[in-house]
Design an enzyme around this catalytic site. Sequence first.
Site, short mmCIF file in Angstrom:
data_model
loop_
_atom_site.label_atom_id
_atom_site.label_comp_id
_atom_site.label_asym_id
_atom_site.label_seq_id
_atom_site.Cartn_x
_atom_site.Cartn_y
_atom_site.Cartn_z
N GLU A 1 -1.25 -5.59 8.55
CA GLU A 1 -0.55 -4.86 9.60
C GLU A 1 -1.28 -5.06 10.93
O GLU A 1 -2.51 -5.02 10.98
CB GLU A 1 -0.49 -3.37 9.27
CG GLU A 1 0.35 -3.04 8.05
CD GLU A 1 0.45 -1.54 7.81
OE1 GLU A 1 0.13 -0.76 8.73
OE2 GLU A 1 0.85 -1.16 6.70
N ASP B 1 -0.83 -6.18 -0.09
CA ASP B 1 -1.15 -5.47 1.14
C ASP B 1 -2.66 -5.27 1.26
O ASP B 1 -3.30 -4.81 0.31
CB ASP B 1 -0.47 -4.10 1.16
CG ASP B 1 0.69 -4.04 2.12
OD1 ASP B 1 0.76 -4.87 3.05
OD2 ASP B 1 1.54 -3.14 1.96
N GLU C 1 9.07 -4.10 10.84
CA GLU C 1 9.42 -2.79 10.32
C GLU C 1 9.88 -1.85 11.43
O GLU C 1 9.18 -1.67 12.43
CB GLU C 1 8.24 -2.16 9.58
CG GLU C 1 8.58 -0.78 9.00
CD GLU C 1 7.57 -0.26 8.00
OE1 GLU C 1 7.75 0.88 7.53
OE2 GLU C 1 6.60 -0.98 7.69
N ASP D 1 0.84 -1.20 0.00
CA ASP D 1 0.00 0.00 0.00
C ASP D 1 0.87 1.25 0.00
O ASP D 1 0.36 2.37 -0.09
CB ASP D 1 -1.01 0.00 1.15
CG ASP D 1 -0.37 -0.10 2.53
OD1 ASP D 1 0.87 -0.18 2.62
OD2 ASP D 1 -1.12 -0.10 3.53
N SER D 2 2.20 1.06 0.03
CA SER D 2 3.14 2.15 -0.22
C SER D 2 2.96 2.67 -1.64
O SER D 2 3.54 3.70 -2.01
CB SER D 2 4.58 1.67 -0.01
OG SER D 2 4.83 0.46 -0.71
#
EC number: 2.1.2.11
Length: 270
Positions: free
Chosen positions: A111, A80, A178, A41-42
């Site tokens: 996440e 993602d 991360e 999703d970056s």
Amino acid sequence: MNVEKLKKMKGKEKIVMVTAYDAPSARIARDAGIDVILVGDSLGNNVLGYENTIPVTMEEMLIHVAAVKRGAPDAFIVADMPFLSYQTSVEKAVENAGKFLKVGANAVKIEGGEEFGELVQKLVESGIPVMGHIGLTPQFVNRFGGYRVQGKTEKNREYLLRSARELEKRGAFAIVLELVVEEVAKEITESVSIPTIGIGSGRFCDGQVLVWHDLLGLNPDFAPRFSKKYANLYEVILKALQEFRREVKKGLFPTEEHSFTDKSKGGVSS
């Protein structure tokens, strides 16, 4: 590549993962021998011009996952799950995750820590492989108050360890760590039997992931400390475009070589 092969790489061979958002990039990643392609999703801040990942929608992600699949049809692709695509209900999460598999993803990434254990289990039971993601989780940046390194306090260290074990217990096949301090990332890696893939989390994870635009030097205004710039493609592309502009302005392009006449033979690629 598949889930079982990735799990067997733990402690034997480092896993290499990169992000890709379109077909040409995916093809290059595949040809380079990259183990896993992450359609992150970056996408939001690297391709779509958003400030962060939060505005990214399911529709946008599905388009780019499908494009990556077309560019590298035999690659192992992780998609993602974007913000609010899985947080509202288990049923909605399963439905959205299933959409990614239908357009070509092999797995999804979620996440969040131990609080998402039940959701991970439900997804896995539904036939959807899940990669976890703990430490700094960009979708929760507003809760963290910024992009902060994780694992510095004993409370946070214990939470990360519990979360990794819970995700493993619930069926996740790997976990992204991360911005976790190196010592804690090492401890987590040694405490679970599934691979850890680090980004800004030191030397001791089972693999590493970097963002396409960071490792290729495509953003002149942003260079995260934890990333390494393996090329400066911004400058390469800039110079190529400047040269194209110069040649067109001066009438140097196209030449006879790039033109067709009634005597030309062959197709456009000859």
